[in-house]
Write an enzyme that holds these catalytic residues in place. Structure first.
Site, PDB file in Angstrom:
ATOM      1  N   ASP A  34       0.843  -1.213   0.000  1.00 60.66           N
ATOM      2  CA  ASP A  34       0.000   0.000   0.000  1.00 60.66           C
ATOM      3  C   ASP A  34       0.874   1.258   0.000  1.00 60.66           C
ATOM      4  O   ASP A  34       0.544   2.248  -0.652  1.00 60.66           O
ATOM      5  CB  ASP A  34      -0.894   0.021   1.254  1.00 60.66           C
ATOM      6  CG  ASP A  34      -1.916  -1.118   1.226  1.00 60.66           C
ATOM      7  OD1 ASP A  34      -2.762  -1.177   2.133  1.00 60.66           O
ATOM      8  OD2 ASP A  34      -1.843  -1.934   0.283  1.00 60.66           O
ATOM      9  N   GLU A  36       3.684   1.871  -1.381  1.00 65.84           N
ATOM     10  CA  GLU A  36       4.183   2.227  -2.724  1.00 65.84           C
ATOM     11  C   GLU A  36       3.033   2.809  -3.544  1.00 65.84           C
ATOM     12  O   GLU A  36       3.198   3.823  -4.237  1.00 65.84           O
ATOM     13  CB  GLU A  36       4.774   0.995  -3.408  1.00 65.84           C
ATOM     14  CG  GLU A  36       5.493   1.347  -4.711  1.00 65.84           C
ATOM     15  CD  GLU A  36       6.095   0.130  -5.403  1.00 65.84           C
ATOM     16  OE1 GLU A  36       6.365  -0.875  -4.695  1.00 65.84           O
ATOM     17  OE2 GLU A  36       6.266   0.177  -6.627  1.00 65.84           O
ATOM     18  N   ASP A  38       0.448   4.432  -2.392  1.00 64.91           N
ATOM     19  CA  ASP A  38       0.171   5.786  -1.878  1.00 64.91           C
ATOM     20  C   ASP A  38       1.193   6.795  -2.400  1.00 64.91           C
ATOM     21  O   ASP A  38       0.856   7.918  -2.769  1.00 64.91           O
ATOM     22  CB  ASP A  38       0.173   5.778  -0.343  1.00 64.91           C
ATOM     23  CG  ASP A  38      -0.959   4.914   0.215  1.00 64.91           C
ATOM     24  OD1 ASP A  38      -0.898   4.520   1.386  1.00 64.91           O
ATOM     25  OD2 ASP A  38      -1.888   4.601  -0.591  1.00 64.91           O
ATOM     26  N   LEU A  84     -36.203 -11.799 -10.072  1.00 61.14           N
ATOM     27  CA  LEU A  84     -36.223 -13.255 -10.200  1.00 61.14           C
ATOM     28  C   LEU A  84     -37.435 -13.819  -9.465  1.00 61.14           C
ATOM     29  O   LEU A  84     -37.828 -13.306  -8.417  1.00 61.14           O
ATOM     30  CB  LEU A  84     -34.951 -13.840  -9.563  1.00 61.14           C
ATOM     31  CG  LEU A  84     -33.643 -13.501 -10.268  1.00 61.14           C
ATOM     32  CD1 LEU A  84     -32.472 -13.819  -9.376  1.00 61.14           C
ATOM     33  CD2 LEU A  84     -33.548 -14.257 -11.585  1.00 61.14           C
ATOM     34  N   GLU A 113     -25.191 -19.511  -9.398  1.00 61.43           N
ATOM     35  CA  GLU A 113     -24.414 -18.402  -8.832  1.00 61.43           C
ATOM     36  C   GLU A 113     -24.882 -18.122  -7.404  1.00 61.43           C
ATOM     37  O   GLU A 113     -26.052 -18.346  -7.083  1.00 61.43           O
ATOM     38  CB  GLU A 113     -24.622 -17.118  -9.655  1.00 61.43           C
ATOM     39  CG  GLU A 113     -24.249 -17.264 -11.113  1.00 61.43           C
ATOM     40  CD  GLU A 113     -24.685 -16.061 -11.948  1.00 61.43           C
ATOM     41  OE1 GLU A 113     -25.171 -15.062 -11.378  1.00 61.43           O
ATOM     42  OE2 GLU A 113     -24.549 -16.126 -13.180  1.00 61.43           O
ATOM     43  N   LYS A 115     -26.375 -15.834  -4.650  1.00 53.95           N
ATOM     44  CA  LYS A 115     -27.271 -14.684  -4.775  1.00 53.95           C
ATOM     45  C   LYS A 115     -26.834 -13.638  -3.747  1.00 53.95           C
ATOM     46  O   LYS A 115     -27.135 -13.729  -2.566  1.00 53.95           O
ATOM     47  CB  LYS A 115     -28.715 -15.100  -4.526  1.00 53.95           C
ATOM     48  CG  LYS A 115     -29.716 -13.966  -4.804  1.00 53.95           C
ATOM     49  CD  LYS A 115     -31.159 -14.466  -4.798  1.00 53.95           C
ATOM     50  CE  LYS A 115     -32.138 -13.342  -5.111  1.00 53.95           C
ATOM     51  NZ  LYS A 115     -32.063 -12.207  -4.154  1.00 53.95           N
ATOM     52  N   ARG A 136     -31.827  -0.166  -9.945  1.00 52.53           N
ATOM     53  CA  ARG A 136     -32.877  -0.856 -10.716  1.00 52.53           C
ATOM     54  C   ARG A 136     -34.160  -0.029 -10.741  1.00 52.53           C
ATOM     55  O   ARG A 136     -34.839   0.059 -11.746  1.00 52.53           O
ATOM     56  CB  ARG A 136     -33.174  -2.214 -10.064  1.00 52.53           C
ATOM     57  CG  ARG A 136     -34.230  -3.050 -10.782  1.00 52.53           C
ATOM     58  CD  ARG A 136     -34.970  -4.035  -9.857  1.00 52.53           C
ATOM     59  NE  ARG A 136     -34.105  -4.962  -9.177  1.00 52.53           N
ATOM     60  CZ  ARG A 136     -33.890  -6.229  -9.560  1.00 52.53           C
ATOM     61  NH1 ARG A 136     -34.433  -6.667 -10.653  1.00 52.53           N
ATOM     62  NH2 ARG A 136     -33.112  -7.031  -8.871  1.00 52.53           N
ATOM     63  N   LYS A 286     -29.591 -20.335 -13.603  1.00 54.52           N
ATOM     64  CA  LYS A 286     -29.906 -19.764 -14.932  1.00 54.52           C
ATOM     65  C   LYS A 286     -29.632 -20.792 -16.017  1.00 54.52           C
ATOM     66  O   LYS A 286     -28.618 -21.495 -15.971  1.00 54.52           O
ATOM     67  CB  LYS A 286     -29.001 -18.549 -15.213  1.00 54.52           C
ATOM     68  CG  LYS A 286     -29.112 -17.432 -14.198  1.00 54.52           C
ATOM     69  CD  LYS A 286     -28.040 -16.364 -14.419  1.00 54.52           C
ATOM     70  CE  LYS A 286     -28.141 -15.327 -13.340  1.00 54.52           C
ATOM     71  NZ  LYS A 286     -27.101 -14.280 -13.441  1.00 54.52           N
ATOM     72  N   LYS A 310     -34.201 -19.430  -2.424  1.00 56.76           N
ATOM     73  CA  LYS A 310     -33.971 -18.548  -1.265  1.00 56.76           C
ATOM     74  C   LYS A 310     -33.658 -19.379  -0.025  1.00 56.76           C
ATOM     75  O   LYS A 310     -34.360 -20.350   0.268  1.00 56.76           O
ATOM     76  CB  LYS A 310     -35.242 -17.724  -0.994  1.00 56.76           C
ATOM     77  CG  LYS A 310     -35.683 -16.856  -2.148  1.00 56.76           C
ATOM     78  CD  LYS A 310     -34.850 -15.604  -2.290  1.00 56.76           C
ATOM     79  CE  LYS A 310     -35.278 -14.594  -1.260  1.00 56.76           C
ATOM     80  NZ  LYS A 310     -34.672 -13.269  -1.430  1.00 56.76           N
TER      81      LYS A 310
HETATM   82  N1  LIG Z   1     -28.325 -10.959  -6.440  1.00 53.81           N
HETATM   83  C1  LIG Z   1     -27.608 -11.707  -7.285  1.00 53.81           C
HETATM   84  O1  LIG Z   1     -26.521 -12.168  -6.954  1.00 53.81           O
HETATM   85  C2  LIG Z   1     -28.142 -11.953  -8.656  1.00 53.81           C
HETATM   86  C3  LIG Z   1     -29.333 -11.322  -9.045  1.00 53.81           C
HETATM   87  C4  LIG Z   1     -29.830 -11.540 -10.345  1.00 53.81           C
HETATM   88  C5  LIG Z   1     -31.047 -10.915 -10.823  1.00 53.81           C
HETATM   89  O2  LIG Z   1     -31.713 -10.138 -10.083  1.00 53.81           O
HETATM   90  C6  LIG Z   1     -31.496 -11.219 -12.174  1.00 53.81           C
HETATM   91  C7  LIG Z   1     -32.682 -10.681 -12.690  1.00 53.81           C
HETATM   92  C8  LIG Z   1     -33.050 -11.017 -13.985  1.00 53.81           C
HETATM   93  F1  LIG Z   1     -34.200 -10.536 -14.481  1.00 53.81           F
HETATM   94  C9  LIG Z   1     -32.267 -11.856 -14.776  1.00 53.81           C
HETATM   95  C10 LIG Z   1     -31.080 -12.399 -14.265  1.00 53.81           C
HETATM   96  C11 LIG Z   1     -30.707 -12.080 -12.973  1.00 53.81           C
HETATM   97  O3  LIG Z   1     -29.531 -12.620 -12.481  1.00 53.81           O
HETATM   98  C12 LIG Z   1     -29.105 -12.386 -11.218  1.00 53.81           C
HETATM   99  N2  LIG Z   1     -27.962 -13.002 -10.827  1.00 53.81           N
HETATM  100  C13 LIG Z   1     -27.476 -12.806  -9.581  1.00 53.81           C
HETATM  101  N3  LIG Z   1     -26.305 -13.447  -9.228  1.00 53.81           N
END
Ligand SMILES: NC(=O)c1cc2c(=O)c3cc(F)ccc3oc2nc1N
Length: 327
Positions: A34, A36, A38, A84, A113, A115, A136, A286, A310
């Site tokens: 850090d 260097e 700075d 989503l 992924e 969330k 958004r 997805k 969720k």
């Molecule tokens: N919070 C999240 O980490 C996250 C949120 C969304 C979305 O809200 C989302 C909404 C869409 F209409 C389409 C893809 C999406 O993909 C997403 N992918 C993620 N990893």
């Protein structure tokens, strides 16, 4: 040093500092101490003070604006930012999979992924330069928070190619920043934030970018609104290309070729979640192939090709409480 040499030196320092900042904030792999960084930063500040005509808008010294806004401009999303639909148990994940395979009538593979539990934002780049950032909002119209997003060091002010694209991601506050911020607030007799998501949203809605800059927010990019001339055919290829361009993507995503693999991924992370340095409230699944996404399309408010599994909400708070107690 003459004017010409000063201009070259300013350009060189700017590129060097942006590269070091990328290694530190995006790759989490700093290559210099850090001290260097700075020292080089101070050298650039002094030269820019002497030759303000050479200050570039992607200079690291230009990340934090010096005057607060009176209000946020509205921004219309050319491609709506939808939300989503949710699944709360394994059966609902299987129902999603059945709807997808019936809708496509062909083999499908998924990308899973984490969330991230933060604030969805959109970043627009024109010819490789960050030109606008927005919340958004209601999905069609958001607020222009470009000034505040520029203060997030993991958001590149220029990317590696002169691409024109609009990407989406989640701005969030890591647990460490959240705990420090709440300690501060309690010390100053202010109300602590209930959770990192509220803290991130509150920070990005500040009209004064200097306050946003102190909140040490971070971001993971996870979707694309528009991408001029992109030939990519899968979501996973897009995530890889975004990373190549210099964007911060979450490293934990995985391709799953069966719903059983998806369920394994969900089960693994529902146990592993407390060990993450940031809050997640679920897993996003997805369809990987973009042609298949196109075929499945959208309902009025959500993509048919994605779903959010969720985690039970109350656990999120116990996780943070445990950390707080252990501080
Ligand atoms: N919070 C999240 O980490 C996250 C949120 C969304 C979305 O809200 C989302 C909404 C869409 F209409 C389409 C893809 C999406 O993909 C997403 N992918 C993620 N990893």
């Amino acid at each position: 040093m003459n004017r010409e040499q000063a201009q070259k030196k300013i350009e060189k320092l700017k590129n060097l500092l942006n590269q070091y900042s990328y290694e530190y904030y995006v790759l989490d792999q700093p290559t210099i101490p850090d001290s260097e960084y700075d020292q080089l930063y101070r050298e650039l500040e002094q030269l820019e003070e002497q030759y303000p005509e050479f200050i570039a808008d992607d200079s690291p010294t230009q990340r934090v604006g010096d005057k607060p806004l009176d209000f946020f401009q509205k921004v219309e999303h050319k491609v709506p930012m939808l939300s989503l639909s949710n699944a709360f148990n394994e059966q609902e994940l299987k129902d999603f999979h059945r709807r997808v395979t019936q809708g496509l009538n062909e083999e499908v593979s998924y990308v899973c992924e984490l969330k991230i539990d933060g604030l969805a934002v959109s970043l627009t780049y024109e010819n490789g330069k960050f030109v606008r950032g927005a919340t958004r909002g209601d999905g069609n119209v958001g607020e222009d928070i470009t000034m505040n997003l520029r203060t997030i060091r993991s958001i590149p002010l220029t990317i590696k190619d002169k691409e024109t694209l609009e990407v989406r991601g989640e701005a969030f506050m890591p647990h460490s920043s959240f705990l420090k911020l709440n300690e501060e607030r309690v010390k100053n007799g202010e109300e602590p934030f209930a959770n990192p998501r509220n803290a991130a949203a509150g920070s990005l809605r500040q009209l004064d970018p200097k306050i946003a800059a102190e909140r040490h927010l971070d971001i993971f990019l996870y979707a694309v609104g528009e991408w001029e001339n992109s030939q990519l055919t899968s979501h996973s290829a897009r995530l890889e290309k975004l990373k190549e361009l210099g964007f911060k993507t979450n490293p934990e995503w995985r391709k799953c070729s069966t719903i059983e693999e998806v369920i394994d991924f969900v089960e693994y992370w529902s146990k592993e979640r407390p060990n993450l340095p940031y809050e997640i409230d679920g897993i996003v699944i997805k369809v990987d192939d973009l042609r298949q996404q196109e075929k499945l399309g959208f309902t009025a408010k959500s993509p048919r090709w994605a779903i959010a599994y969720k985690f039970p909400a109350e656990e999120a708070m116990t996780v943070l409480k445990d950390i707080e107690l252990s501080v």
